[in-house]
Design a protein around this motif. Structure first.
Motif, short mmCIF file in Angstrom:
data_model
loop_
_atom_site.label_atom_id
_atom_site.label_comp_id
_atom_site.label_asym_id
_atom_site.label_seq_id
_atom_site.Cartn_x
_atom_site.Cartn_y
_atom_site.Cartn_z
N GLY A 122 -10.87 17.55 17.54
CA GLY A 122 -10.33 18.40 16.40
C GLY A 122 -9.50 19.58 16.74
N MET A 123 -9.87 20.41 17.56
CA MET A 123 -9.31 21.41 18.27
C MET A 123 -8.11 21.18 18.89
N ALA A 124 -7.73 20.20 19.69
CA ALA A 124 -6.86 19.47 20.34
C ALA A 124 -5.87 19.28 19.39
N ARG A 125 -6.07 18.66 18.22
CA ARG A 125 -5.32 18.16 17.01
C ARG A 125 -4.65 19.58 16.40
N LEU A 126 -5.51 20.69 16.35
CA LEU A 126 -4.91 22.05 15.58
C LEU A 126 -3.86 22.60 16.70
N ARG A 127 -4.32 22.39 18.08
CA ARG A 127 -3.16 22.98 19.01
C ARG A 127 -1.94 22.29 18.73
N ALA A 128 -1.82 21.11 18.70
CA ALA A 128 -0.73 20.05 18.52
C ALA A 128 -0.03 20.54 17.22
N LEU A 129 -0.81 20.67 16.38
CA LEU A 129 -0.24 20.94 14.74
C LEU A 129 0.39 22.45 14.97
N LEU A 130 -0.05 23.37 15.74
CA LEU A 130 0.39 24.70 15.76
C LEU A 130 1.76 24.65 16.66
N THR A 131 1.85 23.78 17.58
CA THR A 131 2.88 23.84 18.55
C THR A 131 3.87 22.75 18.39
N GLN A 132 3.56 21.95 17.52
CA GLN A 132 4.74 20.74 17.43
C GLN A 132 5.18 20.97 15.86
N SER A 133 4.79 21.47 14.95
CA SER A 133 5.20 21.75 13.63
C SER A 133 6.13 22.66 13.56
N ALA A 134 7.49 22.16 13.03
CA ALA A 134 8.70 22.61 13.09
C ALA A 134 8.71 23.57 11.68
N PRO A 135 8.64 24.66 11.48
CA PRO A 135 8.39 25.30 10.16
C PRO A 135 9.86 25.07 9.20
N GLY A 136 11.01 24.97 9.87
CA GLY A 136 12.04 24.88 9.42
C GLY A 136 12.03 23.47 8.54
N THR A 137 11.39 22.46 9.00
CA THR A 137 11.38 21.32 8.26
C THR A 137 10.55 21.59 6.84
N TRP A 138 9.62 22.55 6.77
CA TRP A 138 8.93 22.67 5.45
C TRP A 138 10.19 23.04 4.31
N TYR A 139 10.39 22.21 3.52
CA TYR A 139 11.58 22.55 2.72
C TYR A 139 11.12 23.83 1.70
N ARG A 140 12.26 24.47 1.39
CA ARG A 140 12.20 25.59 0.51
C ARG A 140 11.92 25.11 -1.09
N ARG A 141 10.98 25.29 -1.93
CA ARG A 141 10.96 25.05 -2.94
C ARG A 141 11.78 25.55 -4.10
N LEU A 142 12.05 24.76 -4.97
CA LEU A 142 12.91 25.05 -6.01
C LEU A 142 12.20 26.39 -6.60
N GLY A 143 12.89 27.62 -6.84
CA GLY A 143 12.31 28.80 -7.42
C GLY A 143 11.84 29.75 -6.28
N GLU A 144 11.98 29.29 -5.17
CA GLU A 144 11.27 30.12 -3.71
C GLU A 144 12.25 30.74 -3.08
N SER A 145 12.13 31.99 -3.16
CA SER A 145 13.17 32.77 -2.43
C SER A 145 12.89 32.70 -0.89
N ARG A 146 13.96 33.17 -0.16
CA ARG A 146 13.81 33.13 1.34
C ARG A 146 12.77 33.89 1.63
N SER A 147 12.27 35.14 1.08
CA SER A 147 11.03 35.80 1.81
C SER A 147 9.90 34.94 1.17
N ALA A 148 9.72 34.59 -0.12
CA ALA A 148 8.39 33.93 -0.32
C ALA A 148 8.16 32.64 0.33
N HIS A 149 9.31 32.05 1.08
CA HIS A 149 9.41 30.81 1.67
C HIS A 149 8.67 31.30 3.15
#
Length: 703
Positions: free
Chosen positions: A416-443
């Motif tokens: 489980g810890m290995a998967r969390l580390r992989a999630l932290l290092t492999q997840s690319a925040p830029g791929t998390w889309y900005r929601r409708l109504g969400e400002s840059r700072s809120a995103h």
């Protein structure tokens, strides 16, 4: 008292606190480690953390997996600064609520395929006068599902300023989409106008100019979790335009049930419809989706009418989501009856898995994990199901929950810890889309807080595993990204495990000043912190924590003037909202006796009223109607509503707040400014408003 005995005393007091604690074996392991002079440190992560924010505002990327709306964690802490803290938060520009949202006109609002839509937008005070603005849309195909998360958000066009605050633009809704919710933003996404959360809308029209059934159905999907009243209105419009469609009447049936307005009369109408549909459609060829719609509509009306539809569904469309759900229900019924055990049931779900569509993967996989829970001999089976769910849910929140499932079992904790580390290092925040109504700072805040949650889970796992230095470092990163009492308390535990009482006390000071902390925990930690640091140093630590909390809240609290409005009491007397709020603040709940969720929330609203009353802050209910009706009188009496109820006779109050759903709560400062966006979740509002009460100075915590 020796230092070890003193530590044991501290730990005993901590263990008695009525909040979630680390694993039962943590404190004995701490004492053993200290006795041996050990320090189980280690690297926080196997690899460096990636960037927290992506500045490429052009990316509107979408998760592969549709995600359900969570509770309103995004508004957590927004009310914590109210009354006691709002006056010390750094001043922000004050805008009239009615001035913030502009006016957007679409021509036509229901375009046919390929038809160009002309846009006229009169900007409010939010933007100033930039030369151009951007029009974004949450766009839906015929196959999109309920709730707004995960639905694509794209840029539809640019609005050019033509004169003063007037803008013009145009766009063509791509042919594959039948519905779009719209918002306007500046080109840097620093400010967003989404019409107070309700958004503007485009519905695809058919050749006859009427909104397509698909378009109205997608509007109903889009409104899920946002407005019960608008959803019901959409269902009624569907029924009026397409009375012979089972899809239309199904939506009306569901909203009647959800809102608590179903009666014997409405059930009789639906039974007549069900018999009519059976006579017309039961023997004709149809798709699996159509079979599912017929079965779903009739299943709660009459079991004998539902049976032939169910038989056809399972026989002709075994891979459809509803057919898979029915097979899952059959397996769970066998378990409940004692016919098969949980291991045998999980084996049956293994056989079902190849036919499970994406939208049912979480349902079937979650059931399998529940069946296997607590069966240590079935750890391989649990891991197999977790791997399956990981492959179908790419959302960080889902993968974090699955990793937590592994962490909860010592034999799979490392995995489980290995998967969390992989999630932290492999997840690319830029791929998390900005929601409708969400400002840059809120995103950016959302990404940061999501990352903090993952780090907090990893820190807790390291703490339970005895890697105390790594746990401390990980939890410090999590605490720097978000404000969470649970994270602060885990961090204090890590400091204690490393014999750092000063660090623990500083973490506790954050918990003590957090307005959500219960009185019992507050008092216990207050005593413990003063004992460890001395009264003077402890007071200084709490002052620093309060400054940090104010800084954190400054990014979330709004100070928006709503203007005054008259409301009418049930006895006919008129009152001004400004008079109710003056000098003490006011909680305003927009409510309706015809809305099932609003009626069900009445006990929570009353609990909120009692908590606010302890601080001298009144709560008022504004009913969404112009006259006193028998239904209103009946519901107020049955629910024993103690808060004063007022009528919004001319709709002025709702207009001032730009409110469009019930139940929705707003909190006003003593000078009549809204301090946080309205929330439709009364339980969350109760939680946040209780925090508001406790944000007062130490002497006024209401013990």
């Amino acid at each position: 008292m020796t230092s070890d005995a003193h530590l044991t005393s501290q730990l005993a007091e901590l263990a008695a606190l009525p909040e979630p604690a680390p694993s039962a074996g943590l404190y004995p392991r701490i004492e053993d480690t200290l006795a041996q002079g050990g320090d189980q440190g280690g690297d926080v992560l196997d690899r460096p953390l990636g960037p927290l924010v992506d500045d490429d505002l052009g990316m509107d990327r979408v998760p592969d997996r549709r995600r359900r709306r969570a509770s309103l964690g995004a508004v957590a802490l927004m009310t914590a600064a109210a009354l006691a803290l709002w006056v010390v938060v750094r001043p922000k520009p004050v805008l009239e609520a009615g001035m913030v949202s502009g006016r957007l006109v679409l021509s036509p609002a229901t375009p046919r395929a390929g038809e160009r839509v002309e846009v006229r937008y009169s900007a409010g005070a939010l933007f100033g006068r930039p030369e151009r603005l951007r029009l974004r849309g949450r766009v839906r195909t015929r196959a999109a599902e309920s709730y707004e998360q995960g639905v694509p958000v794209i840029t539809l066009g640019t609005l050019e300023r033509v004169d003063g605050n007037e803008y013009r633009g145009q766009f063509v809704l791509p042919d594959s989409f039948v519905f779009a919710a719209l918002a306007v933003e500046d080109t840097l996404a620093n400010e967003v106008d989404d019409f107070g959360g309700r958004t503007w809308e485009v519905l695809r029209a058919g050749p006859d100019g009427r909104p397509l059934l698909d378009a109205l159905e997608q509007r109903a999907h889009d409104l899920m979790g946002r407005s019960w009243e608008e959803g019901l209105a959409t269902a009624r419009r569907l029924m009026s335009l397409y009375p012979d469609s089972v899809r239309a009447v199904k939506w009306l049936q569901m909203y009647e049930l959800w809102m608590g307005i179903a009666t014997d009369s409405t059930r009789a109408v639906h039974l007549r419809n069900a018999r009519r549909f059976a006579e017309r459609d039961l023997r004709r060829p149809m798709s699996g989706k159509e079979l599912g719609e017929h079965f779903w509509y009739v299943r709660i009306l009459d079991s004998s009418l539902a049976l032939p539809w169910r038989q056809r569904l399972l026989r002709e469309a075994p891979r459809s989501g509803l057919a898979v759900q029915e097979e899952l229900v059959d397996v769970l019924r066998l378990v409940a009856a004692g016919t098969i055990d949980s291991a045998a049931a999980a084996t049956r779900l293994d056989a079902l898995w190849p036919r499970v569509p994406l939208e049912r993967a979480g349902q079937v996989g979650g059931a399998a994990l529940s069946l296997l829970s607590g069966r240590s001999e079935l750890v391989v089976d649990r891991r197999r199901w977790i791997d399956r769910l990981n492959a179908t849910d790419t959302a960080d929140a889902g993968r974090r929950r699955l990793a937590q499932d592994l962490i909860d079992h010592p034999v799979t904790r490392a995995d489980g810890m290995a998967r969390l580390r992989a999630l932290l290092t492999q997840s690319a925040p830029g791929t998390w889309y900005r929601r409708l109504g969400e400002s840059r700072s809120a995103h950016a805040r959302r990404l940061s807080e999501e990352r903090a949650r993952t780090l907090a889970v990893l820190g807790g796992a390291l703490l339970a595993d005895g890697a105390y230095a790594a746990a401390r470092d990980t939890l410090q990163i999590a605490a720097s990204l978000s404000w969470s009492p649970a994270t602060w308390r885990r961090l204090a535990d890590a400091h204690l495990a490393l014999r750092d009482s000063v660090g623990a006390a500083r973490a506790w000071s954050r918990v003590v000043v957090d307005p959500r902390t219960t009185v019992a925990v507050h008092d216990s930690l207050n005593r413990l912190g003063a004992r460890l640091l001395g009264a003077s140093v402890w007071a200084t630590s709490k002052s620093a924590a309060e400054r940090d909390l104010r800084t954190h809240l400054d990014a979330r609290v709004i100070r928006r003037v709503v203007g005054d409005a008259a409301v009418t009491a049930l006895d006919g007397r008129r009152h001004m909202l400004s008079g109710m709020a003056k000098g003490r603040g006011l909680a305003v709940v927009f409510w309706s006796p015809l809305c099932g969720p609003a009626v069900e929330a009445a006990p929570e609203i009353d609990a909120l009223r009692r908590q606010l009353a302890q601080r001298g802050v009144p709560l008022v209910i504004i009913a969404d109607q112009s006259t006193v009706t028998p239904e209103l009188t009946k519901v107020v009496a049955e629910q024993r509503i103690q808060a004063p109820v007022y009528l919004d006779v001319d709709g002025a109050a709702a207009a001032r707040f730009n409110n469009w759903g019930t139940p929705t709560l707003y909190l006003l400062s003593p000078d009549g400014r809204v301090l946080f966006p309205g929330t439709t979740d009364v339980q969350s509002a109760l939680f946040y408003s209780a925090a508001l009460l406790q944000a007062a100075p130490e002497a006024g915590r209401g013990r």
